[in-house]
Design a protein around this motif. Sequence first.
Motif: not given
Length: 531
Positions: A205, A308-309, A313, A315
Amino acid sequence: MGASIDELQGAGPGDSPGLSLYWEDDAVMAVDQRALPETYELLRLEDIDALIHAVRALAIRGAPALGLAGALGVALSTRVHRHAHTDAVDEDAVRADAERLAAARPTAVNLAWGVRRALAQLPYGPRAVLAEAVRMVSEDVAVNSAAASRTAELVESLVPDRPLRLLTHCNTGRLATAAVGTALGGILELARRGRVREVLVDETRPLLQGSRLTAWELAEAGVPYRICVDSAAAAAMAQGMVDCVLVGADRIAANGDTANKIGTYGLAVAAARHGVPFVVVAPESTWDHDLADGGGIVVEERDAAEVTGIGGSVVAPAHARVFNPAFDVTPSELITAIVSERRVVRPSHVHHDQRAATLRARIAGLLEAFPDHPRPGTTYQDLSALYAEPGLLHQTAGLVREHFRGTFDRVVAVESRGFLLGAVLAARSGVPLTLVRKPGKLPGVVHTVEYALEYGTDRLELRQGAIPPGDRVLCVDDVLATGGTLLAAAGLVESAQAEVAGMAVLVSLPGLRDGERLKRYDLLSLCEVKM
């Protein structure tokens, strides 16, 4: 400098299949790493602004690839700023472009290194700059191949002789280099040698370079893998699912502190906790010898939208604040080894020696000698104060584990005070503990060995079947006086058809009666008493 621009145009996939970055027809060609794994797309970058955008957007990423992008970018700038029908260039304009390119990703030292190396050829004209950049692409392939072989040999020396479970973070394969890769190159070399059972791939991530890119490269190579979320890696180590962690690097300070993709530091901490070798693979160009330690590494912080995405999308709540560093810095003492194309550096050994010296001094200061105990003419060394010191036995066991890292599958502790160090060591190492006891203490059928003491003889016993044949066993006791006790324990281990991986004691006394016989074993004594 020999070749013409036209002669250098074809330094692309036709000559070197599988290159992720190369020069072709007055442009930089690069695999677009944002498009994978859905599509394999090539970018054609014809000016410096397009290249800088590709670097910042992570279409081109990975420290070695960024170094090549830096060199090819200077060549691109000389083409753009070349005076018509001549080899003369606007050197000031090229240097301005080079400065912007070098600053595009501040953490990765390779980018600025590649820019500087190509710029050094600028006084000799655009052909010389391009020739140097093309030469660097070829060198990168050779460098990575050498590092991959060296890495495979190191890992084979560190881990058990069985199909290996490996864990890696981010992407360090051919997509992050010109070809072959760094840490992933080493993994693929181990797979070619038939040594890989499975690779755990951290998703990495927030941009998923592991699940998008590394998984794609492993699938392409036919190597078994599973993707795990970054936060599951420590749990995998705790469950014995990882034999070795292999990662790359974006900058290595002179002392071995290493900047790499965010999440690497946490992996190193977990690996240290569970006794798993942690190996960094990076070319020599990634070392920043002008930087004393990792405290001086500038860590790039990226756009909040990356967190944040995901996949278009949202999230996270609107206007959520974000901490999104692209990298973290792993202290050198947590690194088992750093492998380059030329050498293997073991920074943890330096820290190990420093901690060992400190612990020896602490143990020596806590020893209490009792003359004529238990018999006249003998001196009893009491370690009670050491055991009472909070955390000291835990640190001592950690030092023993580091010394024998990757060489033992089981701890054998000798009755009775050897049980203390043995129990902590086995718990910290995540391996079984077997107790060797005095006569009459064990039920069932036992192996027995008699041995000499300072003041007589005694026997040790081990239950038959307590140690599986072939196990690598570390024998542990508290005080080494004559050597007879440890030799007896080793004899019991060998009678079980297991292997003595080494011996460890807290304190050794001078004048070992069986010193010569002990020399065939790797013996670690944390404190030698001077009498």
